[in-house]
Design a protein around this motif. Structure first.
Motif, mmCIF file in Angstrom:
data_model
loop_
_atom_site.group_PDB
_atom_site.id
_atom_site.type_symbol
_atom_site.label_atom_id
_atom_site.label_comp_id
_atom_site.label_asym_id
_atom_site.label_seq_id
_atom_site.Cartn_x
_atom_site.Cartn_y
_atom_site.Cartn_z
ATOM 1 N N THR A 22 -3.866 1.342 -0.093
ATOM 2 C CA THR A 22 -3.767 0.423 -1.222
ATOM 3 C C THR A 22 -2.506 0.778 -1.988
ATOM 4 O O THR A 22 -1.759 1.670 -1.584
ATOM 5 C CB THR A 22 -4.996 0.512 -2.151
ATOM 6 O OG1 THR A 22 -5.009 1.802 -2.777
ATOM 7 C CG2 THR A 22 -6.295 0.286 -1.396
ATOM 8 N N GLU A 23 -2.295 0.102 -3.088
ATOM 9 C CA GLU A 23 -1.084 0.355 -3.864
ATOM 10 C C GLU A 23 -0.988 1.797 -4.350
ATOM 11 O O GLU A 23 0.082 2.390 -4.346
ATOM 12 C CB GLU A 23 -1.052 -0.593 -5.067
ATOM 13 C CG GLU A 23 0.221 -0.501 -5.870
ATOM 14 C CD GLU A 23 0.235 -1.502 -7.002
ATOM 15 O OE1 GLU A 23 0.748 -1.141 -8.066
ATOM 16 O OE2 GLU A 23 -0.266 -2.628 -6.824
ATOM 17 N N LYS A 24 -2.131 2.382 -4.742
ATOM 18 C CA LYS A 24 -2.116 3.724 -5.323
ATOM 19 C C LYS A 24 -2.836 4.779 -4.491
ATOM 20 O O LYS A 24 -2.653 5.966 -4.718
ATOM 21 C CB LYS A 24 -2.768 3.693 -6.705
ATOM 22 C CG LYS A 24 -2.024 2.864 -7.710
ATOM 23 C CD LYS A 24 -2.732 2.901 -9.049
ATOM 24 C CE LYS A 24 -2.001 2.029 -10.054
ATOM 25 N NZ LYS A 24 -2.653 2.043 -11.361
ATOM 26 N N ASP A 25 -3.672 4.353 -3.539
ATOM 27 C CA ASP A 25 -4.526 5.306 -2.833
ATOM 28 C C ASP A 25 -4.430 5.158 -1.319
ATOM 29 O O ASP A 25 -3.986 4.145 -0.803
ATOM 30 C CB ASP A 25 -5.992 5.093 -3.224
ATOM 31 C CG ASP A 25 -6.239 5.313 -4.693
ATOM 32 O OD1 ASP A 25 -5.756 6.317 -5.239
ATOM 33 O OD2 ASP A 25 -6.942 4.471 -5.301
ATOM 34 N N SER A 48 -4.989 10.055 -3.783
ATOM 35 C CA SER A 48 -3.855 9.411 -4.434
ATOM 36 C C SER A 48 -2.623 9.504 -3.545
ATOM 37 O O SER A 48 -2.396 10.526 -2.882
ATOM 38 C CB SER A 48 -3.575 10.096 -5.769
ATOM 39 O OG SER A 48 -2.352 9.652 -6.310
ATOM 40 N N LYS A 49 -1.817 8.461 -3.540
ATOM 41 C CA LYS A 49 -0.569 8.500 -2.775
ATOM 42 C C LYS A 49 0.383 9.567 -3.311
ATOM 43 O O LYS A 49 1.310 9.978 -2.621
ATOM 44 C CB LYS A 49 0.124 7.143 -2.816
ATOM 45 C CG LYS A 49 -0.407 6.166 -1.819
ATOM 46 C CD LYS A 49 0.489 4.944 -1.803
ATOM 47 C CE LYS A 49 0.090 3.993 -0.723
ATOM 48 N NZ LYS A 49 0.917 2.790 -0.729
ATOM 49 N N GLY A 50 0.138 10.027 -4.535
ATOM 50 C CA GLY A 50 0.967 11.081 -5.112
ATOM 51 C C GLY A 50 0.950 12.359 -4.299
ATOM 52 O O GLY A 50 1.877 13.164 -4.373
#
Length: 84
Positions: A22-25, A48-50
């Motif tokens: 997803t956009e963030k995960d 998280s993509k972080g």
């Protein structure tokens, strides 16, 4: 870049396969590597993509075809992986 069906390597070990992005995960399915074979467990977790900004995490593409592991019925495989 589409990350789905690519693998996450953490500190040199394959940790899981990205099932959904997803956009963030990322939805990451747990992987077990034993004797050069990759098994995918039923368990998956959103991260998280972080995490991809960490120097010990990288995305890899593998040509190996994974096997699905039923972690409930594959206790022997998991014991072998954990050296128990």
């Amino acid at each position: 870049m589409n990350l789905e069906h690519k693998y996450i390597e953490i500190s040199g070990e394959i940790a899981g396969r990205i099932e959904m992005e997803t956009e963030k995960d990322l939805l990451v399915r747990r992987a077990i590597v034993l004797d050069g074979r990759i098994g995918l467990c039923e368990q998956a977790v959103y991260v998280s993509k972080g995490i991809l900004d960490s120097y010990w995490v990288r995305i890899v593409e593998l040509s190996t075809v994974p096997e699905t592991i039923n972690s409930v019925n594959s206790a022997n495989l998991i014991r072998e992986y954990l050296n128990m």
